[in-house]
Design a protein around this motif. Sequence first.
Motif, PDB file in Angstrom:
ATOM      1  N   SER B  51      17.892  19.551  50.824  1.00  0.00           N
ATOM      2  CA  SER B  51      16.613  19.486  50.129  1.00  0.00           C
ATOM      3  C   SER B  51      16.496  20.490  48.892  1.00  0.00           C
ATOM      4  CB  SER B  51      15.574  20.184  51.214  1.00  0.00           C
ATOM      5  OG  SER B  51      14.458  20.432  50.509  1.00  0.00           O
ATOM      6  N   ILE B  52      17.129  21.557  48.935  1.00  0.00           N
ATOM      7  CA  ILE B  52      17.153  22.494  47.737  1.00  0.00           C
ATOM      8  C   ILE B  52      18.169  21.831  46.515  1.00  0.00           C
ATOM      9  CG2 ILE B  52      18.556  24.778  46.867  1.00  0.00           C
ATOM     10  CD1 ILE B  52      18.089  25.984  49.695  1.00  0.00           C
ATOM     11  N   VAL B  53      18.959  20.931  47.059  1.00  0.00           N
ATOM     12  CA  VAL B  53      19.959  20.530  45.844  1.00  0.00           C
ATOM     13  C   VAL B  53      19.318  19.233  45.286  1.00  0.00           C
ATOM     14  CG1 VAL B  53      21.885  19.319  45.010  1.00  0.00           C
ATOM     15  CG2 VAL B  53      22.045  21.568  46.429  1.00  0.00           C
ATOM     16  N   PHE B  54      18.885  18.286  46.427  1.00  0.00           N
ATOM     17  CA  PHE B  54      18.230  16.895  45.949  1.00  0.00           C
ATOM     18  C   PHE B  54      16.658  16.973  45.928  1.00  0.00           C
ATOM     19  CE2 PHE B  54      22.383  16.435  47.222  1.00  0.00           C
ATOM     20  CZ  PHE B  54      23.071  15.722  46.449  1.00  0.00           C
ATOM     21  N   GLY B  55      16.033  17.729  46.374  1.00  0.00           N
ATOM     22  CA  GLY B  55      14.634  17.677  46.218  1.00  0.00           C
ATOM     23  C   GLY B  55      13.973  17.347  47.718  1.00  0.00           C
ATOM     24  N   ASN B  56      12.808  17.759  47.816  1.00  0.00           N
ATOM     25  CA  ASN B  56      12.150  17.541  49.053  1.00  0.00           C
ATOM     26  C   ASN B  56      11.875  15.960  49.503  1.00  0.00           C
ATOM     27  OD1 ASN B  56      11.902  19.745  50.639  1.00  0.00           O
ATOM     28  ND2 ASN B  56       9.643  20.023  50.652  1.00  0.00           N
ATOM     29  N   MET B 126      13.588  24.586  63.099  1.00  0.00           N
ATOM     30  CA  MET B 126      13.953  25.214  61.811  1.00  0.00           C
ATOM     31  C   MET B 126      13.620  24.283  60.529  1.00  0.00           C
ATOM     32  SD  MET B 126      15.140  28.259  62.506  1.00  0.00           S
ATOM     33  CE  MET B 126      15.179  28.859  64.215  1.00  0.00           C
ATOM     34  N   THR B 127      13.982  23.023  60.528  1.00  0.00           N
ATOM     35  CA  THR B 127      13.638  22.027  59.730  1.00  0.00           C
ATOM     36  C   THR B 127      12.069  21.964  59.385  1.00  0.00           C
ATOM     37  OG1 THR B 127      15.512  20.842  60.371  1.00  0.00           O
ATOM     38  CG2 THR B 127      14.166  19.739  58.692  1.00  0.00           C
ATOM     39  N   THR B 128      11.351  21.819  60.532  1.00  0.00           N
ATOM     40  CA  THR B 128       9.851  21.966  60.455  1.00  0.00           C
ATOM     41  C   THR B 128       9.466  23.435  59.636  1.00  0.00           C
ATOM     42  OG1 THR B 128       9.715  20.993  62.549  1.00  0.00           O
ATOM     43  CG2 THR B 128       7.721  21.965  61.762  1.00  0.00           C
ATOM     44  N   ILE B 129       9.991  24.434  60.049  1.00  0.00           N
ATOM     45  CA  ILE B 129       9.671  25.529  59.217  1.00  0.00           C
ATOM     46  C   ILE B 129       9.915  25.447  57.835  1.00  0.00           C
ATOM     47  CG2 ILE B 129      10.157  28.259  59.041  1.00  0.00           C
ATOM     48  CD1 ILE B 129      10.581  28.369  61.954  1.00  0.00           C
ATOM     49  N   PHE B 133       6.762  25.396  54.896  1.00  0.00           N
ATOM     50  CA  PHE B 133       6.753  26.814  53.618  1.00  0.00           C
ATOM     51  C   PHE B 133       6.795  25.893  52.470  1.00  0.00           C
ATOM     52  CE2 PHE B 133       7.361  29.737  56.925  1.00  0.00           C
ATOM     53  CZ  PHE B 133       6.639  30.871  56.359  1.00  0.00           C
ATOM     54  N   THR B 134       7.639  24.978  52.232  1.00  0.00           N
ATOM     55  CA  THR B 134       7.871  24.238  51.071  1.00  0.00           C
ATOM     56  C   THR B 134       7.038  23.322  50.393  1.00  0.00           C
ATOM     57  OG1 THR B 134       9.542  22.640  51.872  1.00  0.00           O
ATOM     58  CG2 THR B 134      10.401  24.375  50.868  1.00  0.00           C
ATOM     59  N   GLU B 135       6.408  22.390  51.504  1.00  0.00           N
ATOM     60  CA  GLU B 135       5.421  21.483  50.996  1.00  0.00           C
ATOM     61  C   GLU B 135       4.000  22.224  50.714  1.00  0.00           C
ATOM     62  OE1 GLU B 135       5.320  17.870  53.428  1.00  0.00           O
ATOM     63  OE2 GLU B 135       6.997  17.547  52.340  1.00  0.00           O
ATOM     64  N   ARG B 136       3.808  23.328  51.197  1.00  0.00           N
ATOM     65  CA  ARG B 136       2.843  24.182  51.026  1.00  0.00           C
ATOM     66  C   ARG B 136       2.689  24.542  49.476  1.00  0.00           C
ATOM     67  NH1 ARG B 136      -1.840  24.929  54.058  1.00  0.00           N
ATOM     68  NH2 ARG B 136      -2.747  26.630  53.649  1.00  0.00           N
ATOM     69  N   GLY B 137       3.724  24.959  49.002  1.00  0.00           N
ATOM     70  CA  GLY B 137       3.899  25.305  47.477  1.00  0.00           C
ATOM     71  C   GLY B 137       3.698  24.147  46.493  1.00  0.00           C
TER      72      GLY B 137
ATOM     73  N   THR C  71       8.494  32.323  51.065  1.00  0.00           N
ATOM     74  CA  THR C  71       7.149  33.105  51.223  1.00  0.00           C
ATOM     75  C   THR C  71       6.965  33.842  49.866  1.00  0.00           C
ATOM     76  OG1 THR C  71       7.741  33.521  53.649  1.00  0.00           O
ATOM     77  CG2 THR C  71       6.018  34.684  52.610  1.00  0.00           C
ATOM     78  N   LEU C  72       8.103  34.285  49.453  1.00  0.00           N
ATOM     79  CA  LEU C  72       7.936  34.996  47.824  1.00  0.00           C
ATOM     80  C   LEU C  72       7.385  33.979  46.834  1.00  0.00           C
ATOM     81  CD1 LEU C  72      10.999  37.471  47.591  1.00  0.00           C
ATOM     82  CD2 LEU C  72       8.776  37.972  48.365  1.00  0.00           C
ATOM     83  N   HIS C  73       8.009  32.897  46.893  1.00  0.00           N
ATOM     84  CA  HIS C  73       7.413  31.701  45.936  1.00  0.00           C
ATOM     85  C   HIS C  73       5.954  31.443  46.048  1.00  0.00           C
ATOM     86  CE1 HIS C  73       7.487  28.113  43.839  1.00  0.00           C
ATOM     87  NE2 HIS C  73       6.939  27.629  44.619  1.00  0.00           N
ATOM     88  N   LEU C  74       5.598  31.514  47.487  1.00  0.00           N
ATOM     89  CA  LEU C  74       4.186  31.286  47.647  1.00  0.00           C
ATOM     90  C   LEU C  74       3.304  32.455  47.380  1.00  0.00           C
ATOM     91  CD1 LEU C  74       4.264  29.288  51.042  1.00  0.00           C
ATOM     92  CD2 LEU C  74       3.884  28.455  48.803  1.00  0.00           C
ATOM     93  N   THR C  75       3.873  33.713  47.503  1.00  0.00           N
ATOM     94  CA  THR C  75       2.917  34.666  47.404  1.00  0.00           C
ATOM     95  C   THR C  75       3.307  35.353  46.065  1.00  0.00           C
ATOM     96  OG1 THR C  75       4.397  36.041  48.699  1.00  0.00           O
ATOM     97  CG2 THR C  75       2.609  35.162  49.835  1.00  0.00           C
ATOM     98  N   ARG C  76       4.071  36.811  46.034  1.00  0.00           N
ATOM     99  CA  ARG C  76       4.370  37.330  44.784  1.00  0.00           C
ATOM    100  C   ARG C  76       5.673  38.135  45.336  1.00  0.00           C
ATOM    101  NH1 ARG C  76      -0.275  41.459  44.771  1.00  0.00           N
ATOM    102  NH2 ARG C  76      -0.919  40.121  43.389  1.00  0.00           N
ATOM    103  N   ALA C  77       6.504  38.615  44.202  1.00  0.00           N
ATOM    104  CA  ALA C  77       7.766  39.240  44.396  1.00  0.00           C
ATOM    105  C   ALA C  77       7.649  40.845  44.094  1.00  0.00           C
ATOM    106  CB  ALA C  77       8.726  38.338  43.555  1.00  0.00           C
ATOM    107  N   ARG C  78       6.794  41.464  44.239  1.00  0.00           N
ATOM    108  CA  ARG C  78       6.733  42.676  43.844  1.00  0.00           C
ATOM    109  C   ARG C  78       6.099  43.689  44.863  1.00  0.00           C
ATOM    110  NH1 ARG C  78      10.070  45.294  40.862  1.00  0.00           N
ATOM    111  NH2 ARG C  78       9.558  47.710  40.317  1.00  0.00           N
ATOM    112  N   GLU C  79       6.411  44.811  45.109  1.00  0.00           N
ATOM    113  CA  GLU C  79       5.805  45.561  46.075  1.00  0.00           C
ATOM    114  C   GLU C  79       5.089  46.713  45.019  1.00  0.00           C
ATOM    115  OE1 GLU C  79       6.192  48.986  49.492  1.00  0.00           O
ATOM    116  OE2 GLU C  79       8.058  48.108  48.433  1.00  0.00           O
ATOM    117  N   TYR C  80       3.844  46.909  45.189  1.00  0.00           N
ATOM    118  CA  TYR C  80       3.130  47.924  44.139  1.00  0.00           C
ATOM    119  C   TYR C  80       3.231  49.369  44.884  1.00  0.00           C
ATOM    120  CZ  TYR C  80       1.802  43.939  41.232  1.00  0.00           C
ATOM    121  OH  TYR C  80       1.693  43.132  40.517  1.00  0.00           O
ATOM    122  N   PRO C  81       3.357  50.421  44.228  1.00  0.00           N
ATOM    123  CA  PRO C  81       3.600  51.736  44.771  1.00  0.00           C
ATOM    124  C   PRO C  81       2.195  52.179  45.044  1.00  0.00           C
ATOM    125  CG  PRO C  81       3.879  51.725  42.305  1.00  0.00           C
ATOM    126  CD  PRO C  81       3.981  50.465  42.608  1.00  0.00           C
TER     127      PRO C  81
END
Lengths: 121, 139, 190
Positions: B51-56, B126-129, B133-137, C71-81
């Motif tokens: 999925s990372i290489v070819f897309g979801n 694991m695949t469901t997880i 996460f990816t489809e949410r984005g 999760t970092l992609h969905l949220t943010r990648a930096r911790e604030y002091p």
Amino acid sequence: MSLASDFVSHHNYFVTILLMVSGLYIVIASGNMIKKLVGLSLFQTSVYLLYLTPAKIVGGTAPVLDDKFAVYSNPLPHALILTAIVVGIATISLGLAIVTRIYEVYGTIEEDEIFSSDGEI
Amino acid sequence: MKHDVILRIGAKLILPFILLFAFYVQFHGDYGPGGGFQAGVMSAGMLILYSIVFGNDALNRVAPRAVVERFVPIGALLFATVGLAGPWAGKRYLDYTPLAHDVVHAREWGILLVEVGVFITVAATMTTIYYAFTERGQT
Amino acid sequence: MEAYILMALLALLAAITIAIVFQRSLFAVVILAGIYSFLMATVMIVLDAVDVAMTEASVGAGISTVVFLATLHLTRAREYPRPRSVMLPLFVSSVVAAVLVWGTFELPRFGAAETPIHQHIAPHYLKEAKRETGVPNVVTAVLADYRSFDTLGETTVIFTGGIGILVLLRGRRRKRGEDKDAVDPGVRDA
């Protein structure tokens, strides 16, 4: 028994404690929820080490039976920790899912900002 | 990353071997290190690399999300059902003895079936997880 | 020899842990955690736990890193002091560490064969597993036969975790504008 040999023979436990306490420190000191979860997983991994260290016998081998070997390390902690690792990733992912939802509602993953925005309402 | 030739060809070369190794780990788990947990995670890792290489969307064609989600309970149910063989023959739950005529043979069969159940649940979860996460984005 | 290899690996592990504690970029933290998992897997091989090492390498360094990065992609990648002082957590951790180190001195030496853990049930597994179950890998025999109730429970926990994630993340994301209570993320970045 001298202090130096004592240190060598308990070295594993000292590192385990360092990992455990670092995890604890991150969970308390860091306000960022993702970092908190990394701290939790550090803590968790230190427990794996705590279980596996006493299972080892010096000069032993991995517990896959074969006629060529006589001394094996203890298989029971291995079986317990094996499942604990996979359960660990399931629970950490659940935590990350909750963090994602929190970010969607509050727009932040910093603990104190969430508390202060709750106070304003 | 769909347009990176080296990455795409490299992934195509390596993917079948990851899956092969996962199955080796699964079915050779009785004789060497490995078992359902490791094999499940490895085959999920194979799907994630794909999925990372070819897309979801490509992953959705190979392993549709709805199908993967169905498999999450199937593995756990398989495990629990194998356990029922004991009470069915008047023995305790998760006693594998009735699965074959010879006790040692029966326990070998029991271990094999149970590991398959673990494999299905772990790989599907694991695949469901990853899907969750990816489809949410993407919305 | 094994003890010295172990000491070197554990020293690396401790160094990575300290780096994780002081690192503010969450991206770096996640990658360091991946390195940590690989090192941990190596330590597990030295400790003869080959099955566990295989799991840790694939779960800890593989899936876990992917999920954290997502999760970092969905949220943010930096911790604030934070303005809060670090004295309290430092104090709590030091006290816990001191108590644990004190407790360590009662524990048996590393690698000794005559400790209680090797007397109770493990000799039975090691001696009888192949005859009773026909499986030479004792870890598999313990996992799927002798203690299959545990494994059934763990499988159910994994199943429950997967269902929980589906409940939390399934469906379309709500636009933040629709939610009046939400804090505007642009405000805090300014």
